[in-house]
Design an enzyme around this catalytic site. Structure first.
Site, PDB file in Angstrom:
ATOM      1  N   SER A  45       0.867  -1.174   0.000  1.00 45.12           N
ATOM      2  CA  SER A  45       0.000   0.000   0.000  1.00 45.12           C
ATOM      3  C   SER A  45       0.904   1.225   0.000  1.00 45.12           C
ATOM      4  CB  SER A  45      -0.853   0.017   1.278  1.00 45.12           C
ATOM      5  OG  SER A  45      -1.405   1.315   1.496  1.00 45.12           O
ATOM      6  N   TYR A  47      -2.725  -1.130  10.434  1.00 49.93           N
ATOM      7  CA  TYR A  47      -2.668  -1.350   8.982  1.00 49.93           C
ATOM      8  C   TYR A  47      -1.350  -0.824   8.394  1.00 49.93           C
ATOM      9  CZ  TYR A  47      -4.125  -1.165   4.064  1.00 49.93           C
ATOM     10  OH  TYR A  47      -4.202  -1.328   2.708  1.00 49.93           O
TER      11      TYR A  47
HETATM   12  C1  BGC Z   1      -6.189   1.506   1.984  1.00 51.71           C
HETATM   13  C2  BGC Z   1      -7.349   2.361   1.524  1.00 51.71           C
HETATM   14  C3  BGC Z   1      -6.899   3.784   1.250  1.00 51.71           C
HETATM   15  C4  BGC Z   1      -5.656   3.828   0.393  1.00 51.71           C
HETATM   16  C5  BGC Z   1      -5.089   5.214   0.237  1.00 51.71           C
HETATM   17  C6  BGC Z   1      -5.080   1.630   0.992  1.00 51.71           C
HETATM   18  O1  BGC Z   1      -4.006   0.817   1.330  1.00 51.71           O
HETATM   19  O2  BGC Z   1      -6.609   0.159   2.137  1.00 51.71           O
HETATM   20  O3  BGC Z   1      -8.367   2.341   2.511  1.00 51.71           O
HETATM   21  O4  BGC Z   1      -7.946   4.484   0.599  1.00 51.71           O
HETATM   22  O5  BGC Z   1      -4.662   2.986   0.935  1.00 51.71           O
HETATM   23  O6  BGC Z   1      -5.019   5.919   1.446  1.00 51.71           O
END
Ligand code: BGC
Length: 270
Positions: free
Chosen positions: A155, A168
């Site tokens: 991410s 996360y």
């Molecule tokens: C998350 C999303 C978020 C995006 C950008 C992703 O890794 O799961 O919820 O919108 O990152 O912030």
């Protein structure tokens, strides 16, 4: 589709968390590129079976296998079944992941553990099983010049800190170092390991961030390309990274984020 439909001909792929969102799009794109695909799911059996039916209807090959990637026994059973039914594995897309958001002072240990167990430990467990099979089988030059490829779904939050989402963001930061360390260790075996780091992609994980006009306008301020991504944006990147066209790409992260990591606040300031 803009890529060759036969880029991954004869290859066997496993996509975790493939019943929806980015995993689903990755499975569909891999199948269109010629790979046979295991559509792994945790609880959404009907959705996974629909992905399999659609791929089959388009002339591809797919099966659905249930497994909680955070559970070692489930992961082992899933790999056993894949090897029984497909014979081997060439491509692992370590995609399954979730969010359990809370302010740090309200974050329960349960929510911390759940996110780390699925997002990080789940990727470790699947990568370990895939690596064993890649090393056992070695390179089959008529299939691919690599013994195997792993794509870790990361991410933008592997580098962008994220208040209210500490579990996360930590899991994604961990994926970066896990991916690079595994790539370094396994490169001599002709195994390539890379990550894709999506930005804001329209899926159910972040519906609240794009489903109202106000939320969408705020989100677009963070995206220089001025559009929210779609799951296929990621699926296409996965296909390229898995293909021999990316043979010299190892241990890196491909950001597919419309420029979200370009410090958009600095476009008009600083
Ligand atoms: C998350 C999303 C978020 C995006 C950008 C992703 O890794 O799961 O919820 O919108 O990152 O912030």
């Amino acid at each position: 589709m803009s890529y060759s439909p036969y880029l991954l001909k004869g290859q066997k792929a496993l996509v975790t968390g493939a019943s929806s969102g980015i995993g689903e799009a990755s499975a569909r794109c891999l199948a269109r590129a010629g790979a046979s695909v295991v559509v792994n799911y945790h609880s959404e059996k009907d959705a996974a079976e629909k992905v399999v039916r659609d791929i089959t209807a388009e002339g591809g090959t797919a099966i659905a296998i249930a497994a909680n990637v955070a559970k070692e026994d489930d992961v082992k059973a899933m790999f056993d079944q894949m090897l029984r039914e497909f014979g081997t594995i060439d491509i692992l897309v370590n995609n399954a992941g979730l969010q359990k958001d809370a302010a740090i002072v309200d974050m329960t240990l349960e929510d911390w553990n759940l996110v780390l167990n699925v997002n990080l430990t789940g990727q470790f467990l699947c990568a370990r099983e895939a690596a064993k099979e890649f090393m056992r089988r070695g390179v089959k030059p008529d299939i691919s010049c690599a013994a195997g490829k792993i794509i870790c779904m990361s991410s933008v939050h592997q580098i962008i800190p994220w208040a209210g989402h500490v579990n996360y963001a930590t899991s994604k930061g961990g994926i970066d170092m896990m991916m690079k360390s595994m790539a370094q260790e396994l490169a001599p075996h002709k195994i390539r390991i890379n990550s894709v780091a999506p930005g804001a992609i329209e899926t159910h994980i972040n519906t609240a961030a794009w489903s109202t006009p106000e939320a969408k306008a705020k989100l677009l301020e963070l995206i220089p390309s001025n559009r929210i991504g779609v799951p296929e944006d990621i699926g296409k990147a996965v296909v390229w990274l898995a293909s021999d066209n990316a043979d010299y790409v190892n241990g890196t992260t491909l950001f597919v984020d419309g420029g979200m990591t370009l410090y958009p606040g600095f476009a008009k300031g600083g």
